[in-house]
Scaffold this motif. Sequence first.
Motif, PDB file in Angstrom:
ATOM      1  N   SER A   1      -6.959  10.959  -1.335  1.00  0.00           N
ATOM      2  CA  SER A   1      -7.298  10.037  -0.248  1.00  0.00           C
ATOM      3  C   SER A   1      -6.496   8.749  -0.350  1.00  0.00           C
ATOM      4  O   SER A   1      -6.084   8.179   0.663  1.00  0.00           O
ATOM      5  CB  SER A   1      -8.796   9.725  -0.272  1.00  0.00           C
ATOM      6  N   SER A   2      -6.260   8.267  -1.579  1.00  0.00           N
ATOM      7  CA  SER A   2      -5.497   7.031  -1.741  1.00  0.00           C
ATOM      8  C   SER A   2      -4.042   7.225  -1.332  1.00  0.00           C
ATOM      9  O   SER A   2      -3.395   6.302  -0.829  1.00  0.00           O
ATOM     10  CB  SER A   2      -5.569   6.554  -3.191  1.00  0.00           C
ATOM     11  N   ILE A   3      -3.514   8.445  -1.533  1.00  0.00           N
ATOM     12  CA  ILE A   3      -2.123   8.719  -1.168  1.00  0.00           C
ATOM     13  C   ILE A   3      -1.984   8.939   0.329  1.00  0.00           C
ATOM     14  O   ILE A   3      -1.017   8.492   0.952  1.00  0.00           O
ATOM     15  CB  ILE A   3      -1.606   9.946  -1.941  1.00  0.00           C
TER      16      ILE A   3
ATOM     17  N   PRO B   1       0.800  -1.232   0.000  1.00  0.00           N
ATOM     18  CA  PRO B   1       0.000   0.000   0.000  1.00  0.00           C
ATOM     19  C   PRO B   1       0.827   1.272   0.000  1.00  0.00           C
ATOM     20  O   PRO B   1       0.275   2.361  -0.147  1.00  0.00           O
ATOM     21  CB  PRO B   1      -0.823  -0.130   1.293  1.00  0.00           C
ATOM     22  N   ILE B   2       2.137   1.151   0.159  1.00  0.00           N
ATOM     23  CA  ILE B   2       2.977   2.345   0.163  1.00  0.00           C
ATOM     24  C   ILE B   2       2.971   3.028  -1.198  1.00  0.00           C
ATOM     25  O   ILE B   2       3.188   4.223  -1.322  1.00  0.00           O
ATOM     26  CB  ILE B   2       4.416   1.980   0.596  1.00  0.00           C
ATOM     27  N   ILE B   3       2.705   2.236  -2.245  1.00  0.00           N
ATOM     28  CA  ILE B   3       2.601   2.776  -3.598  1.00  0.00           C
ATOM     29  C   ILE B   3       1.127   3.048  -3.880  1.00  0.00           C
ATOM     30  O   ILE B   3       0.288   2.168  -3.686  1.00  0.00           O
ATOM     31  CB  ILE B   3       3.171   1.792  -4.636  1.00  0.00           C
ATOM     32  N   PRO B   4       0.758   4.258  -4.344  1.00  0.00           N
ATOM     33  CA  PRO B   4      -0.658   4.556  -4.605  1.00  0.00           C
ATOM     34  C   PRO B   4      -1.271   3.575  -5.600  1.00  0.00           C
ATOM     35  O   PRO B   4      -0.604   3.078  -6.517  1.00  0.00           O
ATOM     36  CB  PRO B   4      -0.608   5.979  -5.193  1.00  0.00           C
ATOM     37  N   LYS B   5      -2.545   3.309  -5.398  1.00  0.00           N
ATOM     38  CA  LYS B   5      -3.254   2.346  -6.245  1.00  0.00           C
ATOM     39  C   LYS B   5      -3.222   2.752  -7.718  1.00  0.00           C
ATOM     40  O   LYS B   5      -3.176   1.898  -8.611  1.00  0.00           O
ATOM     41  CB  LYS B   5      -4.706   2.231  -5.769  1.00  0.00           C
TER      42      LYS B   5
ATOM     43  N   PHE C   1       0.197   0.725 -14.489  1.00  0.00           N
ATOM     44  CA  PHE C   1       1.101  -0.359 -14.915  1.00  0.00           C
ATOM     45  C   PHE C   1       0.325  -1.499 -15.571  1.00  0.00           C
ATOM     46  O   PHE C   1       0.749  -2.039 -16.602  1.00  0.00           O
ATOM     47  CB  PHE C   1       1.879  -0.869 -13.700  1.00  0.00           C
ATOM     48  N   MET C   2      -0.827  -1.871 -14.989  1.00  0.00           N
ATOM     49  CA  MET C   2      -1.628  -2.937 -15.594  1.00  0.00           C
ATOM     50  C   MET C   2      -2.157  -2.510 -16.955  1.00  0.00           C
ATOM     51  O   MET C   2      -2.241  -3.312 -17.888  1.00  0.00           O
ATOM     52  CB  MET C   2      -2.807  -3.291 -14.678  1.00  0.00           C
ATOM     53  N   GLY C   3      -2.479  -1.226 -17.101  1.00  0.00           N
ATOM     54  CA  GLY C   3      -2.900  -0.729 -18.398  1.00  0.00           C
ATOM     55  C   GLY C   3      -1.772  -0.810 -19.422  1.00  0.00           C
ATOM     56  O   GLY C   3      -1.995  -1.166 -20.591  1.00  0.00           O
ATOM     57  N   ALA C   4      -0.541  -0.487 -18.983  1.00  0.00           N
ATOM     58  CA  ALA C   4       0.607  -0.586 -19.888  1.00  0.00           C
ATOM     59  C   ALA C   4       0.821  -2.029 -20.339  1.00  0.00           C
ATOM     60  O   ALA C   4       1.139  -2.284 -21.508  1.00  0.00           O
ATOM     61  CB  ALA C   4       1.856  -0.050 -19.192  1.00  0.00           C
ATOM     62  N   LEU C   5       0.650  -2.987 -19.414  1.00  0.00           N
ATOM     63  CA  LEU C   5       0.757  -4.401 -19.801  1.00  0.00           C
ATOM     64  C   LEU C   5      -0.354  -4.766 -20.780  1.00  0.00           C
ATOM     65  O   LEU C   5      -0.135  -5.538 -21.726  1.00  0.00           O
ATOM     66  CB  LEU C   5       0.683  -5.292 -18.560  1.00  0.00           C
ATOM     67  N   LEU C   6      -1.535  -4.206 -20.540  1.00  0.00           N
ATOM     68  CA  LEU C   6      -2.676  -4.515 -21.407  1.00  0.00           C
ATOM     69  C   LEU C   6      -2.459  -3.981 -22.820  1.00  0.00           C
ATOM     70  O   LEU C   6      -3.008  -4.524 -23.790  1.00  0.00           O
ATOM     71  CB  LEU C   6      -3.948  -3.905 -20.805  1.00  0.00           C
TER      72      LEU C   6
ATOM     73  N   LEU D   1       3.260  11.266  -7.871  1.00  0.00           N
ATOM     74  CA  LEU D   1       4.568  10.831  -7.388  1.00  0.00           C
ATOM     75  C   LEU D   1       5.139  11.759  -6.322  1.00  0.00           C
ATOM     76  O   LEU D   1       5.639  11.298  -5.284  1.00  0.00           O
ATOM     77  CB  LEU D   1       5.536  10.736  -8.573  1.00  0.00           C
ATOM     78  N   VAL D   2       5.059  13.078  -6.544  1.00  0.00           N
ATOM     79  CA  VAL D   2       5.672  14.037  -5.618  1.00  0.00           C
ATOM     80  C   VAL D   2       5.058  13.952  -4.215  1.00  0.00           C
ATOM     81  O   VAL D   2       5.792  13.822  -3.226  1.00  0.00           O
ATOM     82  CB  VAL D   2       5.590  15.472  -6.186  1.00  0.00           C
TER      83      VAL D   2
END
Length: 691
Positions: A131-133, A25-29, A35-40, A396-397
């Motif tokens: 909120s996710s961050i 969870p340290i990385i935002p959803k 990333f999954m979109g890039a794989l797709l 990211l920031v």
Amino acid sequence: MVAFYAIILLILATIVANTIYPYFPIIPKAFYQIFMGALLSLVPMYHHFILEPEMFMLIIIAPLMFYDGQNANAHELRRNVGSIVSMAVVLAVLTVIGMGYLSHAILAGIPLALAFALAAIVTPTDAVAVSSITSNMAVPERVMGMLERESLFNDASGLVAFNLALAAFTTGQFSVGAGIKHFFVVFLGGLLIGLVLGIAAVMVRVYLVQSGKDSSSVVVPFDIMVPFLIYLAAEHFELSGILAVVAAGLVYSASTNQLRLSSTQLQLVSRSTWGIFTNILNGFVFVLLGVSLPTVWVNIQQDHNKSLTSFILLAVILYLVMLALRYLWIRLDWALIHSEKENRPHNALVGALSGVHGTITLAMAFSLPLTLHGAAFPFRNTMIFVAAIVIILSLLVPTLVLPFVLPKKTVTVDPETITQQRKALVAYASERLIQENPDTPASAQSVIEVLNSQATNARPDRKKTRDILKQATQVEVETVQKLADDGVIPNSFANRYVRVLVIKSQMSRNNPFVNLSLWFRFVWHRVKFMLSRKWRRKKRIALQQQRLQEMPHTPQQEQLQQQRIQQETRQLQRHPHRDPRVQARQRENFLKIEQDIYTNIINFLTQISTVDNQAEVNSVRNYYNARHRRFEENKSADFQNELFIQAFQYEYTYIRQQRTAGAIPVELADELYQQVSMDQMLYTQEIAGTD
């Protein structure tokens, strides 16, 4: 079918990203979804993927904005009108103007109107992404409230400014006065039509409730259709469809008292449905960003007249300037959140860093027209690329900086403590149920089984479960042996019962190959036994017939011998297990021992049950409950409902006793009260639904 498969893969990518997120969870959803979109994008059907802009705004943005408005606090909005106007209108418009001129100056060749359109794209903020961050950080309450209110309305400001800029570019005509007039017409007109249609939707909803047509299959689909219909109606009159759905959502929020007239079950179903629906749609946006970026990247690289470095530099400058503008606006208290003077620098920094861009920014970028006068729309890929870089920077920031600025969120009640106390109160209620209902153990155990399933979702440990099952099997064997010793059941039946029980116990402990071997050995033993019994009967008949012929006999002896031969022949022709009388005797013997076995097993499990082994004990208890229900006559449903009411009262009693004794704090007691009340409410709704 291609469109269907494309949607299924998008949903699958969103689900996978949401599944991975809790582990890290340290990385935002949003990053997982990108990333999954890039794989797709590696899938052939997503090569050169282009989303229809109008469909994107209608299908994804309209329900998301309606949901945000529906969950807004109308009272808080009225109290903070000044802050909303300052952040969502004044600051947004100034940002668009400033960023527009800056983009035009940095990126040579881009028309001023498109520069304003790009500025409008990167202006709106996204409170959901914030909120996710900051889910594990203590964001100041005033700052978080400002961010939520700002994101609700600056989306509309950005969209209106975006549409004005596009209109100026496509027509080649723009007047400041006409533009301002058009801005207010679209802005206020969208609010007005949204309010009118929102009130109409609420009236229909109330009518459905009052007329008894408030089933979830009617109301939930109606609620989901509302934002689409209102958006289409507003766009038809060339007004802001986004502001219209926000206004309709606010009408729903303000009409909470009327909407509460619907059943609790309907409210729970509606809330859960909207939560899942909007979660998937939010994931869609970032998955689509990941899918589209490779195509945009390739298109930009193929355009030799454009500089990729200048695009990245423009995105970084836009982000930093917007960061500085937000900081100064909040630092000088023009945001009107009225924070204390000594807290303003800290709140300004947090508010500036929390200006995360997400769903609406990407939505507007995708909504750029594909063509203009029959040719490809100029700078479309450039603007999408710059917007994507701004989104990634804004995610990211703060992910890197905010942990050093904000303290970790303190949890009022430890979740582990809640779980332990939840197990304890269920154990208390279970023990009281057994004590107070000794004559109906099966019904009490059915209620306990449901309570235990609500107490914890932890998986039982396999080794502990096997050990408890082994002990329970020993209790079962001892019970059967005692019944045989007391003459309650025949010794032959007891031996057969224990033999089968031991074989099943061995099969449950060994590996699958050993289980299969034991099963075949048991079946072969039964087959040999039946075959040998048949052969022995035939031999006895032949021997009796031979004796009847060889030995001298009287008529009475001959008649008796014939009767024996006929009896053996009938037994040979009829399988003993199919004899109804044999089956009746076996069932009678089993019923004699089942109640005693069940009672002793449940008593044993109750004695060894603790908070630590509750999951394993419940697993074994559920097995014996399921077996016992096959032979237990169905009890009255009303009686079982009474037991449930007793159980809930025992749970309340446990909480009250622990609170009075000072064993648990007030916050924990309140949390437990809420959980028990929710369970009781759900069970009550279930009863009402089955009546």
